[in-house]
Design a protein around this motif. Sequence first.
Motif, PDB file in Angstrom:
ATOM      1  N   ALA A  10     -32.656  20.553 -20.298  1.00 47.78           N
ATOM      2  CA  ALA A  10     -31.804  19.687 -19.703  1.00 47.78           C
ATOM      3  C   ALA A  10     -31.235  18.742 -20.310  1.00 47.78           C
ATOM      4  CB  ALA A  10     -33.063  18.856 -18.796  1.00 47.78           C
ATOM      5  N   THR A  11     -29.883  18.510 -19.966  1.00 47.85           N
ATOM      6  CA  THR A  11     -28.765  17.859 -20.728  1.00 47.85           C
ATOM      7  C   THR A  11     -29.063  16.450 -20.222  1.00 47.85           C
ATOM      8  OG1 THR A  11     -27.070  19.435 -20.549  1.00 47.85           O
ATOM      9  CG2 THR A  11     -26.400  17.002 -20.704  1.00 47.85           C
ATOM     10  N   LEU A  12     -29.268  15.438 -21.164  1.00 48.52           N
ATOM     11  CA  LEU A  12     -29.730  14.118 -21.345  1.00 48.52           C
ATOM     12  C   LEU A  12     -28.455  13.260 -21.532  1.00 48.52           C
ATOM     13  CD1 LEU A  12     -33.273  14.421 -22.864  1.00 48.52           C
ATOM     14  CD2 LEU A  12     -32.784  14.356 -20.423  1.00 48.52           C
ATOM     15  N   ARG A  13     -28.387  12.124 -20.859  1.00 49.65           N
ATOM     16  CA  ARG A  13     -27.404  11.146 -21.300  1.00 49.65           C
ATOM     17  C   ARG A  13     -28.262   9.797 -21.509  1.00 49.65           C
ATOM     18  NH1 ARG A  13     -22.588  11.971 -21.845  1.00 49.65           N
ATOM     19  NH2 ARG A  13     -21.546  13.887 -21.135  1.00 49.65           N
ATOM     20  N   ILE A  14     -28.649   9.614 -22.945  1.00 45.65           N
ATOM     21  CA  ILE A  14     -29.092   8.628 -23.039  1.00 45.65           C
ATOM     22  C   ILE A  14     -28.357   7.060 -23.750  1.00 45.65           C
ATOM     23  CG2 ILE A  14     -31.013   7.384 -24.409  1.00 45.65           C
ATOM     24  CD1 ILE A  14     -32.153   9.549 -22.410  1.00 45.65           C
ATOM     25  N   ASP A  15     -28.392   6.083 -23.155  1.00 47.01           N
ATOM     26  CA  ASP A  15     -27.592   5.038 -23.459  1.00 47.01           C
ATOM     27  C   ASP A  15     -28.619   4.119 -24.105  1.00 47.01           C
ATOM     28  OD1 ASP A  15     -25.242   6.057 -22.652  1.00 47.01           O
ATOM     29  OD2 ASP A  15     -25.461   5.108 -20.555  1.00 47.01           O
ATOM     30  N   GLY A  16     -28.308   3.638 -25.547  1.00 43.39           N
ATOM     31  CA  GLY A  16     -29.319   2.806 -26.270  1.00 43.39           C
ATOM     32  C   GLY A  16     -30.374   3.640 -26.599  1.00 43.39           C
ATOM     33  N   PRO A  17     -31.453   2.777 -27.353  1.00 46.03           N
ATOM     34  CA  PRO A  17     -32.365   3.428 -27.938  1.00 46.03           C
ATOM     35  C   PRO A  17     -33.605   4.175 -27.147  1.00 46.03           C
ATOM     36  CG  PRO A  17     -32.660   1.216 -28.153  1.00 46.03           C
ATOM     37  CD  PRO A  17     -31.499   1.216 -27.469  1.00 46.03           C
ATOM     38  N   VAL A  18     -34.194   5.239 -27.626  1.00 44.51           N
ATOM     39  CA  VAL A  18     -35.321   5.875 -27.079  1.00 44.51           C
ATOM     40  C   VAL A  18     -36.391   5.193 -27.319  1.00 44.51           C
ATOM     41  CG1 VAL A  18     -36.338   7.886 -26.733  1.00 44.51           C
ATOM     42  CG2 VAL A  18     -33.885   8.037 -26.874  1.00 44.51           C
ATOM     43  N   GLY A  19     -37.088   4.561 -26.231  1.00 41.61           N
ATOM     44  CA  GLY A  19     -38.356   4.086 -26.563  1.00 41.61           C
ATOM     45  C   GLY A  19     -39.769   5.053 -26.640  1.00 41.61           C
ATOM     46  N   ARG A  20     -40.695   4.456 -26.923  1.00 38.82           N
ATOM     47  CA  ARG A  20     -41.759   5.285 -27.326  1.00 38.82           C
ATOM     48  C   ARG A  20     -42.173   6.049 -25.993  1.00 38.82           C
ATOM     49  NH1 ARG A  20     -47.944   4.219 -29.429  1.00 38.82           N
ATOM     50  NH2 ARG A  20     -48.322   6.395 -29.821  1.00 38.82           N
ATOM     51  N   ARG A  21     -42.119   5.302 -24.747  1.00 35.42           N
ATOM     52  CA  ARG A  21     -42.642   6.039 -23.502  1.00 35.42           C
ATOM     53  C   ARG A  21     -41.548   6.688 -22.836  1.00 35.42           C
ATOM     54  NH1 ARG A  21     -47.403   5.574 -25.100  1.00 35.42           N
ATOM     55  NH2 ARG A  21     -48.634   3.745 -25.384  1.00 35.42           N
ATOM     56  N   THR A  22     -40.534   6.878 -23.251  1.00 35.68           N
ATOM     57  CA  THR A  22     -39.137   7.386 -22.735  1.00 35.68           C
ATOM     58  C   THR A  22     -39.666   8.988 -22.375  1.00 35.68           C
ATOM     59  OG1 THR A  22     -37.771   5.994 -23.565  1.00 35.68           O
ATOM     60  CG2 THR A  22     -36.800   7.921 -22.444  1.00 35.68           C
ATOM     61  N   THR A  23     -39.487   9.613 -21.140  1.00 32.95           N
ATOM     62  CA  THR A  23     -39.563  10.851 -21.059  1.00 32.95           C
ATOM     63  C   THR A  23     -38.485  11.412 -20.449  1.00 32.95           C
ATOM     64  OG1 THR A  23     -40.714  10.424 -18.875  1.00 32.95           O
ATOM     65  CG2 THR A  23     -42.180  10.437 -20.719  1.00 32.95           C
ATOM     66  N   CYS A  24     -38.433  12.689 -20.340  1.00 29.80           N
ATOM     67  CA  CYS A  24     -37.581  13.513 -19.764  1.00 29.80           C
ATOM     68  C   CYS A  24     -37.506  13.462 -18.117  1.00 29.80           C
ATOM     69  CB  CYS A  24     -37.553  14.945 -20.030  1.00 29.80           C
ATOM     70  SG  CYS A  24     -36.225  16.225 -19.316  1.00 29.80           S
ATOM     71  N   PRO A  25     -36.343  13.091 -17.563  1.00 32.49           N
ATOM     72  CA  PRO A  25     -36.526  13.019 -16.156  1.00 32.49           C
ATOM     73  C   PRO A  25     -36.579  14.065 -15.316  1.00 32.49           C
ATOM     74  CG  PRO A  25     -34.194  12.573 -16.901  1.00 32.49           C
ATOM     75  CD  PRO A  25     -35.023  12.573 -18.152  1.00 32.49           C
ATOM     76  N   GLU A  26     -36.225  15.282 -16.005  1.00 31.07           N
ATOM     77  CA  GLU A  26     -36.458  16.492 -15.299  1.00 31.07           C
ATOM     78  C   GLU A  26     -37.874  16.959 -15.445  1.00 31.07           C
ATOM     79  OE1 GLU A  26     -34.233  18.041 -13.331  1.00 31.07           O
ATOM     80  OE2 GLU A  26     -33.048  16.525 -13.877  1.00 31.07           O
ATOM     81  N   CYS A  27     -38.537  16.952 -16.583  1.00 32.88           N
ATOM     82  CA  CYS A  27     -39.839  17.648 -16.781  1.00 32.88           C
ATOM     83  C   CYS A  27     -40.881  16.753 -17.481  1.00 32.88           C
ATOM     84  CB  CYS A  27     -39.697  18.695 -17.792  1.00 32.88           C
ATOM     85  SG  CYS A  27     -39.300  18.354 -19.676  1.00 32.88           S
ATOM     86  N   ASP A  28     -40.786  15.483 -17.767  1.00 32.38           N
ATOM     87  CA  ASP A  28     -41.514  14.612 -17.991  1.00 32.38           C
ATOM     88  C   ASP A  28     -41.973  14.565 -19.658  1.00 32.38           C
ATOM     89  OD1 ASP A  28     -42.643  11.996 -17.256  1.00 32.38           O
ATOM     90  OD2 ASP A  28     -44.492  12.812 -16.744  1.00 32.38           O
ATOM     91  N   ALA A  29     -41.406  15.327 -20.219  1.00 31.30           N
ATOM     92  CA  ALA A  29     -41.759  15.599 -21.642  1.00 31.30           C
ATOM     93  C   ALA A  29     -41.177  14.525 -22.376  1.00 31.30           C
ATOM     94  CB  ALA A  29     -40.962  16.565 -22.208  1.00 31.30           C
ATOM     95  N   ASP A  30     -42.228  14.048 -23.350  1.00 25.99           N
ATOM     96  CA  ASP A  30     -42.093  12.907 -24.264  1.00 25.99           C
ATOM     97  C   ASP A  30     -40.700  12.941 -25.119  1.00 25.99           C
ATOM     98  OD1 ASP A  30     -44.203  11.283 -23.734  1.00 25.99           O
ATOM     99  OD2 ASP A  30     -45.582  12.492 -25.111  1.00 25.99           O
ATOM    100  N   LEU A  31     -39.653  12.082 -25.158  1.00 21.21           N
ATOM    101  CA  LEU A  31     -38.532  12.217 -25.729  1.00 21.21           C
ATOM    102  C   LEU A  31     -38.586  11.824 -27.231  1.00 21.21           C
ATOM    103  CD1 LEU A  31     -35.921  11.538 -23.018  1.00 21.21           C
ATOM    104  CD2 LEU A  31     -36.570  13.783 -24.294  1.00 21.21           C
ATOM    105  N   HIS A  32     -39.457  10.559 -27.436  1.00 21.69           N
ATOM    106  CA  HIS A  32     -39.584   9.973 -28.777  1.00 21.69           C
ATOM    107  C   HIS A  32     -40.657  10.693 -29.703  1.00 21.69           C
ATOM    108  CE1 HIS A  32     -40.154   6.998 -31.989  1.00 21.69           C
ATOM    109  NE2 HIS A  32     -39.432   6.086 -31.450  1.00 21.69           N
ATOM    110  N   SER A  33     -40.474  12.114 -29.968  1.00 26.63           N
ATOM    111  CA  SER A  33     -41.178  12.988 -30.625  1.00 26.63           C
ATOM    112  C   SER A  33     -40.487  13.609 -31.826  1.00 26.63           C
ATOM    113  CB  SER A  33     -41.542  14.045 -29.734  1.00 26.63           C
ATOM    114  OG  SER A  33     -40.641  14.644 -29.138  1.00 26.63           O
ATOM    115  N   CYS A  34     -41.197  13.991 -32.704  1.00 31.81           N
ATOM    116  CA  CYS A  34     -40.562  14.571 -33.893  1.00 31.81           C
ATOM    117  C   CYS A  34     -39.548  15.645 -33.567  1.00 31.81           C
ATOM    118  CB  CYS A  34     -41.557  14.990 -34.908  1.00 31.81           C
ATOM    119  SG  CYS A  34     -42.457  13.841 -35.668  1.00 31.81           S
TER     120      CYS A  34
END
Length: 114
Positions: A10-34
């Motif tokens: 999914a295309t994501l528009r993230i404004d600002g830093p990605v926090g450790r608990r931020t997830t994808c709004p479509e599938c709930d996958a962790d975004l602050h990952s390697c």
Amino acid sequence: MPTSCHACGATLRIDGPVGRRTTCPECDADLHSCIDCRYYDESSAHECREPHADHIIDKIASNACDLFQLGDGASRRRKSSRAARDQLGALFGEGPAPAAEDPRDALEALFRKK
């Protein structure tokens, strides 16, 4: 900064830093990952181009790396082995790999009356 989720694409528009608990709004996958980090590189030591990063074992789960910078995760999804074989064949001037035969078709052919 537009980017893509490594899990669903999914295309994501993230404004600002990605926090450790931020997830994808479509599938709930962790975004602050390697795998979503711009420094992730399978060919580098510990799969990270940043030499000062901590060694993280699970590259898909959320982590607390202070050096994380959001990259394009979807571009890092592994291609199928069939696609890799086709690319290798094309490199050496061969055609695409033949399609794998469906096991049911093979079984029916084996017991088909002639």
